[in-house]
Scaffold this active site. Structure first.
Site: not given
Length: 842
Positions: A438, A440
């Site tokens: 997502c 990170e």
């Protein structure tokens, strides 16, 4: 001055045909991997686990069915049917059998399972009882941790039931040296060992497992070469015959040997990406900085006249389609949290090199073009942005955003790089970061980050403050006192912090138990062969072989918690308009939306039945006590009227997301209640915990497990996503929302923050709209925001897509840290996206 490629290339007709074939039918569950894995495990009983893993991988690659789909130029598929999934029983299997008869009809991410497949899986699963990572992890968890999980305080289900993934490997190195080069490196390390070394047994078996795994991959590619040649001999279409011969030559060369040109580099990349997801069920296996490691092959071929831009773009488009062919079946509950068949394969474009110079290049633009051509959720394209990012690259990205598919997401080098340095990365490694899954960040090929390690619902500790740690007669948290007797807001806020710190400790216990279980039962030699310094250290990534080791669980609900605590502060303590007892009662009966007496009886019966099924003896007094607690949710007409007035008062309290410095400063403190305690813990691999502030899409299903909150949110409705304001509460426009979000400490949330915004399509119309949009991103990043992503779609379109899904089969939207087909999402998640505040530029 760089000569950037900015002109669009027409999409090849081949791409539409590949897309049509990809979505012609519902994804399926297939049994081949599970059957072959089980066969190998039966044959290797008693051998070291790393050896068993390598032999199982070899057995699978030698015997799993292979296919070359019609019109493909890049080959390699984990399943026979498009967009389908294998099973991975070494991690967990019982949920698969439990859902045999419902997986095809569930609301989120359905999969068809034939009767033959059910029978084959059932037979294979018999072997795995008591042998999975999930069972071992459960045995390692403290009893109070299991209680917290049972009561939905947090969920570590991502790696509890699946592989880890969430990694970027050394794609560039494999393209340069091939797996023959990796084998040679492992053989050299093996030759340096002495049988008298204290760790000889572990190191030698690991290195031999790496060698075996890499040789198996080379042989697997040769199977495709043979299949392509066999199809070429039977092919009557001369153009397709030449394509198949070329495919065969590519698969003979790569990935075993170095790639010699751009086409071979594309094929080599794909085998790496595909097979990492056959070794393990981990998702978010991210291609990383594709535009950097692929560029030398493109540049060389272009200069030598061996490839045209159009052909290179078609090859990239083919890869983009293949990234959507990979799939993963999750249990029904997890499917709700990850709805949209997403594998979160994050691919970065733009940004800096290790010396801090901008390296946006032609392929950066072509990555954006590929997402425009293909128009599908994968890859999850990310644009790295800093002061040196060319304006025209951001305009190109904005043109993609304007299409409405939610790509790319935008990331701020000026925040992410120093945040990674603060976690121990060198400056050179931090500058070379890419995004995983997502939102990170990590350094590719050196990191085992365990991103997405758990979802922590920041609203649940507040519920336990109001109940003094109890839920349904069970002590889930810790006693923090009677809220009605708390004299100051500071005392109340301190109780929340204590509840949260206790529960964060349990989350850490859960993650570490799962971490140990993966190291003991599912080390991954193929993955480890491509992460530094596993070969040098002689251990897998699961055992701490990587240079950088982290665990990154994420908290969500910051907006709800900020607005809730602020409402308590203002209405109860500052203005004394509401008593704490009245607020507590309002939450118990859901602001007058409470249950009936009949519902209270049914809920009590369900709780009692659950206790009995656990083997507990339940007395009449206990039943009465449970009913008493449940009946608190019942509500009189007079109370309902009063609570309507309370909701109006809450609505008038200032909210996070509207550029109010006092509220935003408090939001920063609220975020610290999660991020600061978390970073004090360590994991079994010797690394630290680091906070992320994002929910994927779990804010919807986990919100359904959460009671009413003091911000006026009703029970069982979605919790706010990421660091975004609560939907509908950011009423002062997109710039005000950006200003509020930027005041959070994005540096400490080094596992990533997620900020969603939604615009009406008219906001990005014309060149002026694109320039305004880019200016918004620049301004937000200048204030040290870390990440932002956008939906550009009208509310009317989404509502019509709900009513007439057959007319919107290819409608892609941004969900959380990923995009997905809108019609594949559950209705609750669709509703959450529709509800988000829709902005225009004033």
């Amino acid at each position: 001055m760089k000569n950037f490629y900015t002109d669009s290339i027409p999409v090849s007709p081949r791409i539409q045909k590949l897309k049509d074939d990809l979505f012609a039918q519902m994804p399926q569950m297939e049994a081949d991997r599970a059957v072959l894995l089980t066969e190998s495990y039966r044959q290797t009983e008693g051998e070291p686990i790393i050896t068993r893993r390598a032999k199982a991988f070899e057995h699978i690659l030698k015997h799993i069915p292979i296919v070359i789909r019609e019109n493909e130029l890049i080959v390699g598929s984990n399943t026979v049917a498009p967009r389908s999934s294998q099973a991975f029983p070494e991690f967990s299997f019982e949920w698969v059998e439990d859902e045999f008869d419902t997986m095809a009809t569930r609301t989120a991410d359905p999969f068809y399972i034939s009767e033959e497949t059910k029978a084959r899986l059932h037979e294979a699963f018999k072997y795995w009882k008591g042998k999975t990572t999930s069972e071992l992890a459960t045995s390692y968890m403290a009893p109070e941790t299991l209680t917290a999980i049972e009561h939905n305080i947090f969920t570590p289900g991502n790696y509890f039931y699946n592989g880890v993934g969430h990694v970027t490997v050394c794609y560039g190195k494999i393209l340069a040296v091939g797996y023959e080069g990796i084998i040679a490196e492992a053989e050299q390390a093996l030759a340096k060992l002495k049988v008298s070394d204290g760790d000889y047994a572990k190191r030698s078996h690991f290195l031999n497992a790496v060698i075996l795994s890499c040789k198996a991959v080379i042989d697997y590619a040769h199977r495709y070469a043979e299949l392509a040649m066999a199809q070429a001999e039977e092919c009557v279409d001369p153009e397709r015959k030449l394509e198949l011969v070329k495919i065969a030559r590519n698969c003979t060369q790569v990935p075993g040997k170095p790639a010699r040109n751009f086409y071979e580099a594309c094929q080599s990349f794909w085998f790496i990406q595909q097979l990492l997801q056959l070794e393990s069920s981990g998702h978010s296996i991210s291609p990383g900085r594709f535009d950097q490691y692929m560029y030398p092959y493109f540049e060389k071929d272009l200069k030598e006249g061996k490839i045209t831009r159009e052909k290179a773009q078609e090859l990239m488009d083919c890869i983009w389609v293949k990234l959507n062919d990979l799939n993963k079946a999750r249990d029904a509950a997890s499917a709700e949290g990850f709805a949209g068949y997403s594998l979160f394969q994050n691919l970065c474009a733009g940004g800096q090199d290790e010396e801090g110079r901008d390296v946006t290049n032609d392929l950066s633009f072509m990555c954006v073009e590929a997402s425009m051509h293909v128009g599908l959720p994968q890859p999850s394209l990310s644009a790295r942005v800093w002061n040196g990012t060319p304006h025209e690259f951001l305009i190109k990205c904005a043109e993609l955003t304007r299409t409405g598919i939610g790509l790319p997401a935008y990331y701020n080098d000026e925040v992410i790089i120093p945040s990674l340095v603060s976690r121990g990365l060198t400056m050179a490694d931090a500058r070379d970061y890419n995004i995983i899954g997502c939102v990170e960040p990590q350094k590719s090929a050196k990191t085992e980050g365990w991103h997405d390690a758990a979802f922590y619902n920041m609203c649940r500790p507040l519920e336990l403050v109001f109940s003094n740690g109890m839920e349904n007669g069970v002590m889930v948290g810790i006693p923090t006192g009677d809220v009605t007797q708390m004299k100051t807001f500071e005392e109340f806020f301190d109780a929340y912090k204590k509840q949260s710190e206790y529960l964060i400790g349990l989350l850490v216990n859960a993650d570490n138990a799962i971490d140990v279980a993966h190291a003991e039962r599912c080390p991954l030699p193929f993955l480890s062969s491509m992460i530094e310094d596993c070969i040098g250290r002689g251990k897998s990534v699961q055992e701490g072989g990587a240079i950088y080791n982290f665990t990154g669980p994420q908290g969500f609900g910051i907006a709800n918690m900020t607005d809730s605590l602020w409402a308590i502060k203002k209405l109860v303590y500052d203005e004394k308009k509401v008593s704490m007892a009245e607020f507590k009662r309002a939450l118990e009966c859901n602001y007058g939306q409470g249950i009936s007496e009949e519902e209270a009886k049914n809920i009590t019966a369900g709780i009692v039945q659950g206790l009995i099924e656990k083997g507990e003896t339940v007395t009449e007094a206990q039943i009465g006590a449970v009913y008493g607690m449940v009946a608190q949710q019942c509500c009189s007409p007079e109370e309902k009227q009063r609570y309507e007035q309370l909701l109006q008062m809450i609505d008038e309290v200032p909210k996070y997301g509207n550029d109010i410095e006092e509220v935003d400063a408090f939001a920063r403190e609220v975020a610290y209640t999660y991020s600061k305690p978390l970073e004090t813990f360590k994991n079994p691999r010797g690394g630290i915990f680091q906070a992320g502030l994002y929910p994927v899409s779990a804010n919807v299903p986990l919100g359904a497990q959460t009671g009413a909150t003091p911000d006026g949110r009703l029970a069982h409705t979605p919790v706010a996503d990421g660091v975004s304001p609560t939907s509908g509460k950011d009423t002062h426009g997109p710039t005000a929302a950006c200003n509020s979000v930027s005041r959070l400490d994005h540096y400490i949330a080094s596992n990533g923050t997620l900020f969603n915004q939604k615009f009406h399509p008219s906001a990005l119309s014309g060149r002026r709209g694109l320039d305004n949009f880019v200016s918004l991103i620049r301004a937000y990043f200048d204030q040290k925001g870390s990440h932002v992503q956008f939906n550009v779609v009208s509310r009317e379109t989404l509502l019509d897509a709900q009513k007439h899904p057959e007319n919107y089969k290819t409608l892609v939207v941004r969900v959380a840290g990923y995009s997905a087909l809108f019609t594949s999402l559950s209705k609750s998640l669709q509703d959450d996206i529709i509800k988000r505040t829709q902005h225009v530029f004033q």
